[in-house]
Design a protein around this motif. Sequence first.
Motif, PDB file in Angstrom:
ATOM      1  N   THR A 102      51.708  18.191  36.592  1.00  0.00           N
ATOM      2  CA  THR A 102      52.262  17.087  35.811  1.00  0.00           C
ATOM      3  C   THR A 102      53.737  16.904  36.121  1.00  0.00           C
ATOM      4  O   THR A 102      54.212  15.778  36.293  1.00  0.00           O
ATOM      5  N   GLU A 103      54.462  17.997  36.224  1.00  0.00           N
ATOM      6  CA  GLU A 103      55.884  17.923  36.571  1.00  0.00           C
ATOM      7  C   GLU A 103      56.067  17.264  37.937  1.00  0.00           C
ATOM      8  O   GLU A 103      56.924  16.390  38.110  1.00  0.00           O
ATOM      9  N   ASN A 104      55.263  17.638  38.900  1.00  0.00           N
ATOM     10  CA  ASN A 104      55.355  17.044  40.241  1.00  0.00           C
ATOM     11  C   ASN A 104      55.041  15.552  40.204  1.00  0.00           C
ATOM     12  O   ASN A 104      55.701  14.761  40.872  1.00  0.00           O
ATOM     13  N   ARG A 105      54.045  15.163  39.419  1.00  0.00           N
ATOM     14  CA  ARG A 105      53.716  13.734  39.323  1.00  0.00           C
ATOM     15  C   ARG A 105      54.851  12.968  38.656  1.00  0.00           C
ATOM     16  O   ARG A 105      55.193  11.860  39.072  1.00  0.00           O
ATOM     17  N   CYS A 106      55.459  13.554  37.635  1.00  0.00           N
ATOM     18  CA  CYS A 106      56.594  12.918  36.963  1.00  0.00           C
ATOM     19  C   CYS A 106      57.745  12.705  37.937  1.00  0.00           C
ATOM     20  O   CYS A 106      58.414  11.674  37.914  1.00  0.00           O
ATOM     21  N   ALA A 107      57.970  13.673  38.789  1.00  0.00           N
ATOM     22  CA  ALA A 107      59.097  13.612  39.719  1.00  0.00           C
ATOM     23  C   ALA A 107      58.923  12.522  40.771  1.00  0.00           C
ATOM     24  O   ALA A 107      59.908  12.071  41.355  1.00  0.00           O
ATOM     25  N   ASP A 135      52.700  26.679  29.995  1.00  0.00           N
ATOM     26  CA  ASP A 135      51.389  26.048  29.847  1.00  0.00           C
ATOM     27  C   ASP A 135      51.513  24.780  29.004  1.00  0.00           C
ATOM     28  O   ASP A 135      50.540  24.103  28.724  1.00  0.00           O
ATOM     29  N   LEU A 136      52.739  24.447  28.620  1.00  0.00           N
ATOM     30  CA  LEU A 136      52.997  23.212  27.881  1.00  0.00           C
ATOM     31  C   LEU A 136      53.129  22.024  28.842  1.00  0.00           C
ATOM     32  O   LEU A 136      52.599  20.946  28.607  1.00  0.00           O
ATOM     33  N   LEU A 137      53.836  22.232  29.948  1.00  0.00           N
ATOM     34  CA  LEU A 137      53.980  21.218  30.994  1.00  0.00           C
ATOM     35  C   LEU A 137      53.498  21.841  32.299  1.00  0.00           C
ATOM     36  O   LEU A 137      54.137  22.728  32.855  1.00  0.00           O
ATOM     37  N   LEU A 138      52.344  21.404  32.756  1.00  0.00           N
ATOM     38  CA  LEU A 138      51.765  21.963  33.972  1.00  0.00           C
ATOM     39  C   LEU A 138      52.576  21.573  35.202  1.00  0.00           C
ATOM     40  O   LEU A 138      53.184  20.499  35.241  1.00  0.00           O
ATOM     41  N   ALA A 139      52.577  22.418  36.216  1.00  0.00           N
ATOM     42  CA  ALA A 139      53.317  22.150  37.453  1.00  0.00           C
ATOM     43  C   ALA A 139      52.849  20.841  38.092  1.00  0.00           C
ATOM     44  O   ALA A 139      53.662  20.068  38.601  1.00  0.00           O
TER      45      ALA A 139
END
Length: 51
Positions: A38-43, A32-36
């Motif tokens: 957000t991770e997808n957008r970062c990628a 819950d620190l790094l939402l999925a």
Amino acid sequence: MAPAYGLSAYDRWSEYDRIDIPVLCLRGAESDLLLADTENRCATAGRVRWW
């Protein structure tokens, strides 16, 4: 989804898009620190080479 700490206007994607180095992201499946999302957008953002 607004951050839990109330900074709904906090947006750093323009800075993130300027990163031009490899990035390593370690994220737990139930984090819950790094939402999925957000991770997808970062990628897929900017020039980041996702490792």
